[in-house]
Enzyme design. Structure first.
Site, PDB file in Angstrom:
ATOM      1  N   TYR A  46      38.014  19.838 151.112  1.00 50.23           N
ATOM      2  CA  TYR A  46      36.641  20.194 151.502  1.00 50.23           C
ATOM      3  C   TYR A  46      36.154  21.524 150.927  1.00 50.23           C
ATOM      4  O   TYR A  46      35.026  21.942 151.184  1.00 50.23           O
ATOM      5  CB  TYR A  46      36.494  20.164 153.027  1.00 50.23           C
ATOM      6  CG  TYR A  46      36.392  18.773 153.617  1.00 50.23           C
ATOM      7  CD1 TYR A  46      36.355  17.641 152.801  1.00 50.23           C
ATOM      8  CD2 TYR A  46      36.317  18.572 154.988  1.00 50.23           C
ATOM      9  CE1 TYR A  46      36.262  16.365 153.347  1.00 50.23           C
ATOM     10  CE2 TYR A  46      36.211  17.299 155.537  1.00 50.23           C
ATOM     11  CZ  TYR A  46      36.191  16.201 154.717  1.00 50.23           C
ATOM     12  OH  TYR A  46      36.086  14.941 155.264  1.00 50.23           O
ATOM     13  N   GLY A  87      41.031  22.760 151.714  1.00 46.21           N
ATOM     14  CA  GLY A  87      41.652  21.971 150.642  1.00 46.21           C
ATOM     15  C   GLY A  87      40.590  21.124 149.974  1.00 46.21           C
ATOM     16  O   GLY A  87      39.699  21.636 149.279  1.00 46.21           O
ATOM     17  N   ASP A 139      46.068  15.530 156.367  1.00 38.77           N
ATOM     18  CA  ASP A 139      45.783  14.268 157.061  1.00 38.77           C
ATOM     19  C   ASP A 139      46.786  13.186 156.625  1.00 38.77           C
ATOM     20  O   ASP A 139      47.399  12.503 157.469  1.00 38.77           O
ATOM     21  CB  ASP A 139      44.337  13.863 156.698  1.00 38.77           C
ATOM     22  CG  ASP A 139      43.775  12.750 157.558  1.00 38.77           C
ATOM     23  OD1 ASP A 139      44.429  12.374 158.545  1.00 38.77           O
ATOM     24  OD2 ASP A 139      42.668  12.268 157.234  1.00 38.77           O
TER      25      ASP A 139
HETATM   26  N1  AR6 Z   1      51.146  21.377 156.525  1.00 41.64           N
HETATM   27  C1  AR6 Z   1      50.260  22.409 156.600  1.00 41.64           C
HETATM   28  N2  AR6 Z   1      49.193  22.530 155.780  1.00 41.64           N
HETATM   29  C2  AR6 Z   1      49.019  21.569 154.839  1.00 41.64           C
HETATM   30  C3  AR6 Z   1      49.894  20.462 154.696  1.00 41.64           C
HETATM   31  C4  AR6 Z   1      50.996  20.393 155.589  1.00 41.64           C
HETATM   32  N3  AR6 Z   1      51.882  19.388 155.541  1.00 41.64           N
HETATM   33  N4  AR6 Z   1      49.446  19.693 153.655  1.00 41.64           N
HETATM   34  C5  AR6 Z   1      48.341  20.302 153.164  1.00 41.64           C
HETATM   35  N5  AR6 Z   1      48.086  21.439 153.863  1.00 41.64           N
HETATM   36  P1  AR6 Z   1      43.148  19.447 153.310  1.00 41.64           P
HETATM   37  P2  AR6 Z   1      40.365  19.674 154.294  1.00 41.64           P
HETATM   38  C6  AR6 Z   1      47.011  22.425 153.699  1.00 41.64           C
HETATM   39  O1  AR6 Z   1      42.654  19.035 151.985  1.00 41.64           O
HETATM   40  O2  AR6 Z   1      40.040  20.655 153.246  1.00 41.64           O
HETATM   41  C7  AR6 Z   1      41.787  14.735 153.629  1.00 41.64           C
HETATM   42  O3  AR6 Z   1      41.789  13.765 152.634  1.00 41.64           O
HETATM   43  C8  AR6 Z   1      46.304  22.487 152.370  1.00 41.64           C
HETATM   44  O4  AR6 Z   1      47.097  23.206 151.428  1.00 41.64           O
HETATM   45  O5  AR6 Z   1      44.281  18.716 153.905  1.00 41.64           O
HETATM   46  O6  AR6 Z   1      39.918  19.929 155.702  1.00 41.64           O
HETATM   47  C9  AR6 Z   1      41.059  14.289 154.883  1.00 41.64           C
HETATM   48  O7  AR6 Z   1      41.183  12.903 155.100  1.00 41.64           O
HETATM   49  C10 AR6 Z   1      45.039  23.246 152.768  1.00 41.64           C
HETATM   50  O8  AR6 Z   1      45.327  24.642 152.821  1.00 41.64           O
HETATM   51  O9  AR6 Z   1      41.939  19.375 154.427  1.00 41.64           O
HETATM   52  C11 AR6 Z   1      39.639  14.671 154.604  1.00 41.64           C
HETATM   53  O10 AR6 Z   1      38.976  13.692 153.836  1.00 41.64           O
HETATM   54  C12 AR6 Z   1      44.771  22.784 154.188  1.00 41.64           C
HETATM   55  O11 AR6 Z   1      45.967  22.111 154.610  1.00 41.64           O
HETATM   56  C13 AR6 Z   1      39.773  15.937 153.788  1.00 41.64           C
HETATM   57  O12 AR6 Z   1      41.046  15.859 153.164  1.00 41.64           O
HETATM   58  C14 AR6 Z   1      43.598  21.835 154.353  1.00 41.64           C
HETATM   59  O13 AR6 Z   1      43.489  20.994 153.211  1.00 41.64           O
HETATM   60  C15 AR6 Z   1      39.764  17.179 154.641  1.00 41.64           C
HETATM   61  O14 AR6 Z   1      39.777  18.285 153.801  1.00 41.64           O
END
Ligand code: AR6
Length: 185
Positions: free
Chosen positions: A134, A132, A40
């Site tokens: 969550y 991530g 995000d």
């Molecule tokens: N490209 C692809 N994947 C990514 C990138 C990127 N640039 N950066 C991180 N990931 P998360 P969630 C991966 O925590 O668990 C936020 O604060 C990461 O390694 O981004 O759904 C929001 O505002 C992981 O595998 O999302 C919400 O509050 C995946 O993306 C909360 O986090 C998801 O991790 C959402 O948590």
């Protein structure tokens, strides 16, 4: 890894979703739509401030000031991103209840795909939603994600879906999930 399904394609890649050139990318947002950490944060940083401005308008005008519910999705422009659109969805926070989380995670994928299709979009990149911050275990989330995407593609002529995994470890977990689901079908 790439598979063809009902005239559509599903690809798994390792990469940064902010660099993807599909028409839309999906943001694993939170209900406030005001940005955050993880993917995000990266999407908002790369898109620029106009993205949060549009998200604010959606919160005020379309959601009557309320949060976007878990499993739902909304669409904005992509601004400085290579992608034309961002679809913002909210995955479930993992609290150990497998059935409830599974339903919500499935909805996040399905509603994102439906919203893309309703907007005439034919290519989309997803991150690994909820695994991530969550804390949804990747081995479980990968199976739910892939099943939700495959179910959608079997029922619709959509186009191209890319799952953009951020590490080799996640890529391998999703690859195993895809292979085992294909064997079962
Ligand atoms: N490209 C692809 N994947 C990514 C990138 C990127 N640039 N950066 C991180 N990931 P998360 P969630 C991966 O925590 O668990 C936020 O604060 C990461 O390694 O981004 O759904 C929001 O505002 C992981 O595998 O999302 C919400 O509050 C995946 O993306 C909360 O986090 C998801 O991790 C959402 O948590």
């Amino acid at each position: 890894m790439k598979v063809e399904l009902n005239g559509n394609s599903l690809e798994l890649i390792i990469g940064d979703i902010t660099k993807q050139t599909t028409e839309a990318i999906v943001n694993a947002a939170n209900g406030t739509l005001m940005g955050g950490g993880g993917v995000d944060g990266a999407i908002h940083l790369a898109a620029g401030d106009e993205l949060v401005e549009e998200c604010k308008r959606i919160r005020e005008d379309d959601l009557d000031g309320n949060y976007l519910l878990t499993g739902r999705a909304v669409i904005t422009k992509g601004y400085r991103l290579p992608a034309d659109y961002v679809i913002h969805t909210v995955g479930p926070v993992w609290e150990g209840n497998r059935e409830v989380s599974e339903e919500k995670l499935k909805s996040a994928y399905k509603n994102s795909l439906q919203l893309a299709m309703d907007n005439g979009i034919g290519s989309i990149s997803f991150p690994s939603i909820s695994t991530g911050v969550y804390r949804y275990p990747v081995n479980l989330a990968s199976k739910v994600a892939i099943k939700a995407i495959i179910d959608f593609l079997e029922e619709n002529q959509f186009g191209r879906v890319v799952l953009t995994l951020f590490s080799e470890k996640d890529f391998n977990t999703y690859k195993e999930a895809l292979e085992s689901i294909l064997v079962k079908n």
